[in-house]
Design a protein around this motif. Sequence first.
Motif, PDB file in Angstrom:
ATOM      1  N   LYS A 271     118.371  -4.858  10.140  1.00  0.00           N
ATOM      2  CA  LYS A 271     119.344  -5.122   9.122  1.00  0.00           C
ATOM      3  C   LYS A 271     120.709  -4.550   9.571  1.00  0.00           C
ATOM      4  O   LYS A 271     121.648  -4.714   8.948  1.00  0.00           O
ATOM      5  CB  LYS A 271     118.651  -4.110   7.868  1.00  0.00           C
ATOM      6  N   PHE A 272     120.648  -3.683  10.576  1.00  0.00           N
ATOM      7  CA  PHE A 272     121.780  -3.283  11.367  1.00  0.00           C
ATOM      8  C   PHE A 272     121.964  -4.187  12.504  1.00  0.00           C
ATOM      9  O   PHE A 272     121.120  -4.212  13.325  1.00  0.00           O
ATOM     10  CB  PHE A 272     121.798  -1.751  11.797  1.00  0.00           C
ATOM     11  N   ILE A 273     123.070  -5.139  12.349  1.00  0.00           N
ATOM     12  CA  ILE A 273     123.088  -6.288  13.223  1.00  0.00           C
ATOM     13  C   ILE A 273     123.045  -5.689  14.636  1.00  0.00           C
ATOM     14  O   ILE A 273     123.810  -4.530  15.090  1.00  0.00           O
ATOM     15  CB  ILE A 273     124.307  -7.073  13.062  1.00  0.00           C
ATOM     16  N   GLY A 274     122.328  -6.372  15.621  1.00  0.00           N
ATOM     17  CA  GLY A 274     122.161  -5.824  16.763  1.00  0.00           C
ATOM     18  C   GLY A 274     121.040  -4.989  17.241  1.00  0.00           C
ATOM     19  O   GLY A 274     120.591  -4.697  18.368  1.00  0.00           O
ATOM     20  N   GLY A 275     120.492  -4.298  16.077  1.00  0.00           N
ATOM     21  CA  GLY A 275     119.315  -3.400  16.496  1.00  0.00           C
ATOM     22  C   GLY A 275     119.429  -2.306  17.510  1.00  0.00           C
ATOM     23  O   GLY A 275     120.539  -1.811  17.323  1.00  0.00           O
ATOM     24  N   GLY A 276     118.576  -2.294  18.453  1.00  0.00           N
ATOM     25  CA  GLY A 276     118.826  -1.417  19.409  1.00  0.00           C
ATOM     26  C   GLY A 276     119.453  -2.066  20.709  1.00  0.00           C
ATOM     27  O   GLY A 276     119.204  -1.184  21.835  1.00  0.00           O
ATOM     28  N   ALA A 277     120.234  -2.922  20.418  1.00  0.00           N
ATOM     29  CA  ALA A 277     120.919  -3.268  21.623  1.00  0.00           C
ATOM     30  C   ALA A 277     121.781  -2.539  22.606  1.00  0.00           C
ATOM     31  O   ALA A 277     121.906  -2.412  23.850  1.00  0.00           O
ATOM     32  CB  ALA A 277     121.944  -4.527  21.270  1.00  0.00           C
ATOM     33  N   LEU A 278     122.359  -1.492  21.849  1.00  0.00           N
ATOM     34  CA  LEU A 278     123.348  -0.406  22.583  1.00  0.00           C
ATOM     35  C   LEU A 278     122.615   0.785  22.685  1.00  0.00           C
ATOM     36  O   LEU A 278     123.127   1.868  23.015  1.00  0.00           O
ATOM     37  CB  LEU A 278     124.565  -0.453  22.098  1.00  0.00           C
ATOM     38  N   ILE A 352     121.798 -17.389  13.623  1.00  0.00           N
ATOM     39  CA  ILE A 352     121.630 -16.776  12.203  1.00  0.00           C
ATOM     40  C   ILE A 352     120.640 -15.462  12.379  1.00  0.00           C
ATOM     41  O   ILE A 352     119.484 -15.446  12.707  1.00  0.00           O
ATOM     42  CB  ILE A 352     120.841 -17.507  11.092  1.00  0.00           C
ATOM     43  N   ALA A 353     121.193 -14.139  11.880  1.00  0.00           N
ATOM     44  CA  ALA A 353     120.498 -13.065  11.742  1.00  0.00           C
ATOM     45  C   ALA A 353     119.804 -12.848  10.636  1.00  0.00           C
ATOM     46  O   ALA A 353     120.741 -12.545   9.668  1.00  0.00           O
ATOM     47  CB  ALA A 353     121.580 -12.116  12.198  1.00  0.00           C
ATOM     48  N   ILE A 354     118.773 -12.671  10.523  1.00  0.00           N
ATOM     49  CA  ILE A 354     118.104 -12.354   9.171  1.00  0.00           C
ATOM     50  C   ILE A 354     117.024 -11.403   9.590  1.00  0.00           C
ATOM     51  O   ILE A 354     116.363 -11.303  10.576  1.00  0.00           O
ATOM     52  CB  ILE A 354     117.173 -13.654   8.586  1.00  0.00           C
ATOM     53  N   ASP A 355     116.933 -10.162   8.724  1.00  0.00           N
ATOM     54  CA  ASP A 355     115.877  -9.002   9.028  1.00  0.00           C
ATOM     55  C   ASP A 355     114.825  -9.152   8.186  1.00  0.00           C
ATOM     56  O   ASP A 355     114.819  -9.263   6.874  1.00  0.00           O
ATOM     57  CB  ASP A 355     117.042  -7.958   8.665  1.00  0.00           C
ATOM     58  N   ALA A 356     113.480  -8.869   8.906  1.00  0.00           N
ATOM     59  CA  ALA A 356     112.524  -8.759   7.945  1.00  0.00           C
ATOM     60  C   ALA A 356     112.129  -7.657   7.578  1.00  0.00           C
ATOM     61  O   ALA A 356     112.642  -6.671   8.185  1.00  0.00           O
ATOM     62  CB  ALA A 356     111.327  -9.369   8.823  1.00  0.00           C
ATOM     63  N   LEU A 357     110.967  -7.512   6.772  1.00  0.00           N
ATOM     64  CA  LEU A 357     110.420  -6.261   6.308  1.00  0.00           C
ATOM     65  C   LEU A 357     109.920  -5.703   7.518  1.00  0.00           C
ATOM     66  O   LEU A 357     108.998  -6.298   8.334  1.00  0.00           O
ATOM     67  CB  LEU A 357     109.504  -6.500   4.917  1.00  0.00           C
ATOM     68  N   CYS A 358     110.135  -4.278   7.369  1.00  0.00           N
ATOM     69  CA  CYS A 358     109.125  -3.728   8.675  1.00  0.00           C
ATOM     70  C   CYS A 358     108.118  -2.857   7.979  1.00  0.00           C
ATOM     71  O   CYS A 358     107.816  -2.331   7.066  1.00  0.00           O
ATOM     72  CB  CYS A 358     110.275  -2.621   8.996  1.00  0.00           C
ATOM     73  N   SER A 359     106.856  -3.276   9.131  1.00  0.00           N
ATOM     74  CA  SER A 359     105.617  -2.723   8.769  1.00  0.00           C
ATOM     75  C   SER A 359     105.095  -2.778   6.960  1.00  0.00           C
ATOM     76  O   SER A 359     104.744  -1.928   6.338  1.00  0.00           O
ATOM     77  CB  SER A 359     105.589  -1.100   9.014  1.00  0.00           C
ATOM     78  N   TRP A 466     109.315 -14.540  13.764  1.00  0.00           N
ATOM     79  CA  TRP A 466     110.321 -13.609  12.894  1.00  0.00           C
ATOM     80  C   TRP A 466     109.515 -12.659  12.070  1.00  0.00           C
ATOM     81  O   TRP A 466     108.823 -13.066  11.463  1.00  0.00           O
ATOM     82  CB  TRP A 466     111.142 -14.484  12.022  1.00  0.00           C
ATOM     83  N   GLY A 467     109.891 -11.363  12.254  1.00  0.00           N
ATOM     84  CA  GLY A 467     109.368 -10.044  11.530  1.00  0.00           C
ATOM     85  C   GLY A 467     107.719  -9.835  11.805  1.00  0.00           C
ATOM     86  O   GLY A 467     107.091  -9.155  11.068  1.00  0.00           O
ATOM     87  N   CYS A 468     107.539 -10.362  13.039  1.00  0.00           N
ATOM     88  CA  CYS A 468     106.082 -10.204  13.610  1.00  0.00           C
ATOM     89  C   CYS A 468     106.219  -9.166  14.480  1.00  0.00           C
ATOM     90  O   CYS A 468     107.201  -8.437  14.759  1.00  0.00           O
ATOM     91  CB  CYS A 468     105.309 -11.378  13.965  1.00  0.00           C
ATOM     92  N   GLY A 469     105.282  -8.998  15.609  1.00  0.00           N
ATOM     93  CA  GLY A 469     105.379  -7.908  16.676  1.00  0.00           C
ATOM     94  C   GLY A 469     105.546  -6.531  16.006  1.00  0.00           C
ATOM     95  O   GLY A 469     104.644  -6.357  15.186  1.00  0.00           O
ATOM     96  N   ALA A 470     106.609  -5.755  16.524  1.00  0.00           N
ATOM     97  CA  ALA A 470     106.671  -4.734  16.200  1.00  0.00           C
ATOM     98  C   ALA A 470     106.960  -4.377  14.727  1.00  0.00           C
ATOM     99  O   ALA A 470     106.721  -3.152  14.189  1.00  0.00           O
ATOM    100  CB  ALA A 470     108.084  -4.094  16.994  1.00  0.00           C
ATOM    101  N   PHE A 471     107.387  -5.325  13.960  1.00  0.00           N
ATOM    102  CA  PHE A 471     107.841  -5.467  12.470  1.00  0.00           C
ATOM    103  C   PHE A 471     106.457  -5.573  11.638  1.00  0.00           C
ATOM    104  O   PHE A 471     106.440  -5.150  10.574  1.00  0.00           O
ATOM    105  CB  PHE A 471     108.727  -6.379  12.005  1.00  0.00           C
ATOM    106  N   GLY A 472     105.352  -5.984  12.265  1.00  0.00           N
ATOM    107  CA  GLY A 472     103.920  -5.869  11.494  1.00  0.00           C
ATOM    108  C   GLY A 472     103.750  -6.908  10.453  1.00  0.00           C
ATOM    109  O   GLY A 472     102.836  -7.153   9.826  1.00  0.00           O
TER     110      GLY A 472
END
Length: 522
Positions: A271-278, A352-359, A466-472
Motif C-alpha cells: 500500500k506504500f508504493i515501492g514497498g521495500g525497494a529502498l 498498475i500498482a494494486i495492493d492486496a490484503l496481507c495475510s 497477485w497477493g499470493c506468496g508472502a501476502f498469503g
Amino acid sequence: MESREDLNSILPYLPLVMRSSTLFWPSQVVEALKAMARGPLHSRVDSGELLFLAISDLRHSLSLSNHHFAPSFPQGYALFFDELMSREESTKWFEEVVPALADLLLRFPSLLQTHYQTADIAHINGVNTGLRLLRSQEPGIVFLSQELIGALLGCSLFCLFPVTDRGVEHLPTINFDHLFASLYDNYNEKQENKIRCIIHYFERIFSHMPIGFVSFERKVLPLEHLPQCIPYPKAEFWSNSVIPLCCFEVQNSGLIEDQSSEALEVDFANKFIGGGALHRGCVQEEIRFMINPELIASMLFLPSMADNEAIEIIGAERFSSYTGYASSFHFTGDYVDKKDVDCFGRRKTRIIAIDALCSPRMRQYKQECLLRETNKAFCGFFAQSKYQQYKRLFPENGCSGAQLDQNIEDPIGRSRSNLLSHENASTSDETTEEKSVNQVIRNFEETGCESLGHEDNNVGIVTGNWGCGAFGGDPELKTIIQWLAASQALRPFISYYTFGLDELQNLDQVFTVLYMLKVLHR
C-alpha cells in the motif's frame, strides 16, 4: 510561483528554497555542488567515505539533521564504493558520474521551474499535471520529464529530501540511506545487486540523457456518486453483472516485464508504493523498481493507497537486466528499452500498482474481503478514458442494476469491439526539459490525443500471482478475482503468468476445457 497550490503542497518535502517566485539552492550547497561538478581533483570526493562526508556537508547546509540517517549509512557507502566496486568502476563513478550528477543537481531548481511553467502550457482538458502531493482520495496525475526524474533520484542518492513530516502524510521512504545501510548491517548479494541497478541507471542517463516523460496517476473509485466517475461497486453490482468474460491466456514461463503486448502490467504492490525497494525487499514490486528506477520518483509524492485506490505509472524506462528472485536476485547488465512512445513522449509501458490484503487467511473467502480485492483490481484495470462507453452499458454510472447492453456478444466479438471507440496514438541549448516538453505539445496538437489516460483499445492486462506468496493469498482465488475485474473493466484479454506455482500447474488445461465447451471464445 508562491501562489501555486501544486508547488506549495510538495515544497515542504523538497530540499529547495523559494523566494521572490524563484526556486534555488542555498549558496553553500551551490558552492559544494560546483566543486563536485569539476571533478575529484577539485572536490576531493574520490571514495565512498569522502562522498558520505560531502553529503553530510550538503545536508548541514540544508539544515537537515544527520540523526534521521540510517545508522550504518556511512559504512554502507564506503563498503559499496570502496570495496565492492572494482577500481575501474570506482574511477568512472567518481571522475564521470558524480560530477555529472552534481551538475544536474545544480540545474534542479531551473528544471523544476521549467516543469511548472510548461505544466501550465500543457494543460490538457483542464488537467493539472504539475508535481504535487497526490493525497489519498484525490484522483490526479503528475507528468515529469525523465531529466527531472534524474534530478529527483539524485537527491535521493545524496539523501537531500527532508523526512521529518513524511510520516504525517503516510509517505514512503524516499532517501537511499536505508538501502546502503542494509548492505552493511547484513550483507547479502541481492542488496548489492539492487544497488548495482541504481548505479547503472545513473551511469546510463549521464552517458545519454533520456528525453521522454513519465506520468504518475492516483486512480480512485469514489465512495459516493460523482459526475463522470465510476463509484466503488457494491456486492450487488458484481452479483448482477452479466459482462462476458474476456480472453484468458496462461503463461507458464516468462516474466511480466518481458511481455510484448499492449498491456497494463500489474505491480503486486505494497500500500506504500515501492514497498521495500529502498530497504531490504526484493520480490516482484521491489525488483521492478530496481530495473525501472524512474518508478522510485512516485515514492516522493504519492501517500499510501486506500482500499478504493490504485496507482498507474506510464512511461518508466527499463535500464537493467537481471536473473533470479528474492535472495537470488542478480544484476546482469544493461537493458535497452525498445518500447514505442505515445504522443506525450511516454514509453508504452503501463504499470498498475494494486495492493492486496496481507495475510487474509480464511477471511479472504468472506464477502467483505472478496469485494475489497475485486474492487481493488477493478480500480486498477478500469480506464477512465472509456467512461462514456462504460456508461452506455450500465445505468447510474455503472453501479446499479448492471444490465448489459444486448449488443455485446462475447469477449472478443465484433459488437464488443465496436463498443470502444478506435483511438490511435502516434509515436513520436534550450534545456532538454524545454525541448522535450515543446515536442510533446506539438505532438498533442498534431495528433489530438484526448487525455493523459488515453490508450488504444487493445490494451489488456498482464498479471500473475497477485497477493499470493508472502501476502498469503489463495492463487486460484486471486486468478478468478483478477479475471472478473479485467472483464468488467472491458479489457480484451488477461495474460496470466503462473511463475511455475504448483497450485496453478493445470490452469491452462482448465481454460482449454472451457474453450472446448464454448464457455469461452478464442
